[in-house]
Design a protein around this motif. Sequence first.
Motif, short mmCIF file in Angstrom:
data_model
loop_
_atom_site.label_atom_id
_atom_site.label_comp_id
_atom_site.label_asym_id
_atom_site.label_seq_id
_atom_site.Cartn_x
_atom_site.Cartn_y
_atom_site.Cartn_z
N GLU A 1 48.95 -4.99 -46.63
CA GLU A 1 48.43 -3.63 -46.67
C GLU A 1 46.91 -3.69 -46.55
OE1 GLU A 1 49.92 -0.66 -46.99
OE2 GLU A 1 51.91 -1.61 -46.95
N THR A 2 46.33 -2.77 -45.80
CA THR A 2 44.87 -2.76 -45.70
C THR A 2 44.26 -1.44 -46.14
OG1 THR A 2 45.02 -2.08 -43.39
CG2 THR A 2 44.87 -4.45 -43.82
N THR A 3 45.11 -0.42 -46.37
CA THR A 3 44.58 0.84 -46.91
C THR A 3 45.34 1.19 -48.18
OG1 THR A 3 46.10 2.18 -45.60
CG2 THR A 3 43.96 1.75 -44.63
N PHE A 4 44.60 1.69 -49.16
CA PHE A 4 45.16 1.97 -50.48
C PHE A 4 44.66 3.32 -50.97
CE2 PHE A 4 44.85 -2.53 -49.84
CZ PHE A 4 46.01 -3.07 -50.38
N THR A 5 45.54 4.06 -51.62
CA THR A 5 45.14 5.34 -52.21
C THR A 5 45.67 5.39 -53.64
OG1 THR A 5 47.17 6.52 -51.67
CG2 THR A 5 45.45 6.48 -49.96
N GLU A 6 45.47 6.55 -54.28
CA GLU A 6 45.98 6.70 -55.66
C GLU A 6 47.50 6.52 -55.72
OE1 GLU A 6 44.38 8.86 -53.87
OE2 GLU A 6 45.33 10.84 -53.88
N ASP A 7 48.18 6.74 -54.59
CA ASP A 7 49.63 6.56 -54.58
C ASP A 7 50.03 5.09 -54.75
OD1 ASP A 7 49.91 9.24 -54.17
OD2 ASP A 7 50.11 9.08 -51.99
N ASP A 8 49.08 4.18 -54.55
CA ASP A 8 49.37 2.75 -54.72
C ASP A 8 49.08 2.27 -56.14
OD1 ASP A 8 50.08 1.94 -51.95
OD2 ASP A 8 48.10 2.79 -51.55
N LEU A 9 48.62 3.19 -56.99
CA LEU A 9 48.32 2.80 -58.37
C LEU A 9 49.50 3.10 -59.27
CD1 LEU A 9 44.65 4.16 -58.66
CD2 LEU A 9 45.40 1.84 -58.11
N VAL A 10 49.80 2.17 -60.15
CA VAL A 10 50.88 2.37 -61.13
C VAL A 10 50.37 1.92 -62.49
CG1 VAL A 10 52.79 2.07 -59.48
CG2 VAL A 10 51.86 0.08 -60.68
N ILE A 11 51.11 2.31 -63.51
CA ILE A 11 50.75 1.94 -64.88
C ILE A 11 51.67 0.81 -65.34
CG2 ILE A 11 50.71 2.76 -67.28
CD1 ILE A 11 48.51 4.06 -65.75
N ARG A 12 51.06 -0.25 -65.90
CA ARG A 12 51.86 -1.34 -66.46
C ARG A 12 51.56 -1.48 -67.93
NH1 ARG A 12 54.23 -4.66 -62.56
NH2 ARG A 12 54.81 -6.30 -64.02
N GLU A 13 52.55 -1.94 -68.65
CA GLU A 13 52.33 -2.26 -70.05
C GLU A 13 52.09 -3.76 -70.16
OE1 GLU A 13 55.55 -1.40 -72.76
OE2 GLU A 13 54.29 -1.91 -74.50
N PHE A 14 51.07 -4.13 -70.93
CA PHE A 14 50.72 -5.56 -71.08
C PHE A 14 51.12 -6.07 -72.45
CE2 PHE A 14 48.46 -4.23 -67.42
CZ PHE A 14 48.47 -5.35 -66.60
N LEU A 15 52.08 -6.99 -72.43
CA LEU A 15 52.60 -7.61 -73.64
C LEU A 15 51.93 -8.98 -73.78
CD1 LEU A 15 56.15 -6.51 -72.64
CD2 LEU A 15 54.93 -5.62 -74.63
N PRO A 16 52.11 -9.68 -74.91
CA PRO A 16 51.39 -10.96 -75.07
C PRO A 16 51.62 -11.95 -73.92
CG PRO A 16 52.31 -10.27 -77.15
CD PRO A 16 52.83 -9.30 -76.12
N GLY A 17 52.86 -12.07 -73.45
CA GLY A 17 53.12 -13.09 -72.43
C GLY A 17 53.68 -12.54 -71.13
N SER A 18 53.74 -11.23 -70.99
CA SER A 18 54.33 -10.65 -69.79
C SER A 18 53.82 -9.22 -69.61
CB SER A 18 55.86 -10.64 -69.91
OG SER A 18 56.23 -9.79 -70.98
N SER A 19 54.26 -8.59 -68.53
CA SER A 19 53.90 -7.18 -68.34
C SER A 19 55.04 -6.50 -67.60
CB SER A 19 52.60 -7.07 -67.54
OG SER A 19 52.79 -7.48 -66.21
N ARG A 20 55.09 -5.18 -67.68
CA ARG A 20 56.15 -4.45 -66.96
C ARG A 20 55.63 -3.11 -66.49
NH1 ARG A 20 59.54 -3.68 -72.48
NH2 ARG A 20 58.23 -2.07 -73.38
N GLN A 21 56.12 -2.72 -65.32
CA GLN A 21 55.68 -1.43 -64.76
C GLN A 21 56.37 -0.30 -65.49
OE1 GLN A 21 55.69 -1.11 -60.45
NE2 GLN A 21 55.93 1.11 -60.62
N LEU A 22 55.62 0.73 -65.79
CA LEU A 22 56.21 1.89 -66.45
C LEU A 22 56.48 2.97 -65.42
CD1 LEU A 22 54.06 2.24 -69.69
CD2 LEU A 22 56.17 0.96 -69.33
N VAL A 23 57.54 3.70 -65.65
CA VAL A 23 57.83 4.84 -64.78
C VAL A 23 56.86 5.94 -65.20
CG1 VAL A 23 59.58 6.48 -64.06
CG2 VAL A 23 60.22 4.14 -64.64
N ARG A 24 56.21 6.53 -64.23
CA ARG A 24 55.20 7.54 -64.54
C ARG A 24 55.86 8.77 -65.13
NH1 ARG A 24 49.73 8.43 -63.17
NH2 ARG A 24 49.08 6.63 -61.97
N LYS A 25 55.57 9.00 -66.39
CA LYS A 25 56.06 10.21 -67.05
C LYS A 25 54.90 10.78 -67.83
CE LYS A 25 60.97 9.36 -67.53
NZ LYS A 25 61.74 8.30 -68.18
N GLY A 26 55.01 12.07 -68.13
CA GLY A 26 53.90 12.75 -68.80
C GLY A 26 53.38 12.03 -70.02
#
Length: 274
Positions: A244-269
């Motif tokens: 990918e060479t172009t990025f917008t806000e649609d390419d941003l997601v929220i992840r939760e960061f745990l001590p040894g791993s991370s996971r993507q969160l589904v965007r909810k209010g």
Amino acid sequence: MINYTERISLLMEDIVARVPTLSFIDMRRVLVFARAGRTDAEGAYATCHCVCLPPSEPGYYFWRDRATGKLTRRSEWFVTKSPDVRIGNTPIDYMISFALPRFCDQQLSRSRKQVYYQGEPNWICKLDTIVHELYHIDPERPGIRRMERADGSYSANCHGQRFFEDVVGMVRQYVGSNPDPAVWDFLQYTHEELQARHDGIIGTTFRGFPSYPQRYTEVLDPQPQASEEMTDCRVEPVKVPRIETTFTEDDLVIREFLPGSSRQLVRKGKFQAA
Ligand SMILES: [Zn+2]
């Protein structure tokens, strides 16, 4: 939950408003995002990425015959380009990434910054890292700030002794300006303490995590006219990975960061309101 990258962005806005050396920075054009980094692993706490450099001059790789000096093989012409990152209509010039949870657990006692901050609270080293990354933004041209040597020439090393001392000076200037503790107090806590207080640490990342926008190679089309010497030799294609060479806000997601791993969160209010 605490949105750590958002907190850092807000803190940076306050810093550039209070520290004159950094006042040229337009935080709307700086994107803060999170990368993964375990506390017990080696690696950077944060990195400043410039995404506003113009394309490089066209170039190619070549091989010469050692005896005759004749060009035997060359690659196609190519340029390297910055990715296009924009949030809404605003182009992003710099991105600053923070390794989570490593950054939250940065310890003054285990850092060479200790000599500058004798007897000061632990969180000061995190503030130092944040100011350090902002100070990498060049005020005069797109790119990473070059440090001037005493003789007026520029040093290729952007991390001289003066750089570190300037950062310490700006940290003191910021703290001395009596900023609202609500803006910086999250720096006081380790990852575990934040976890207990906020029930989770989240941050902005790119959808393709762990990848993020980086400079890329593009083969010139059409290829420039070549000299006779260059048409005589074998021309090899440049292998360019599909990215990918172009990025917008649609390419941003929220992840939760745990001590040894991370996971993507589904965007909810409820996550947006963190
Ligand atoms: Zn640096």
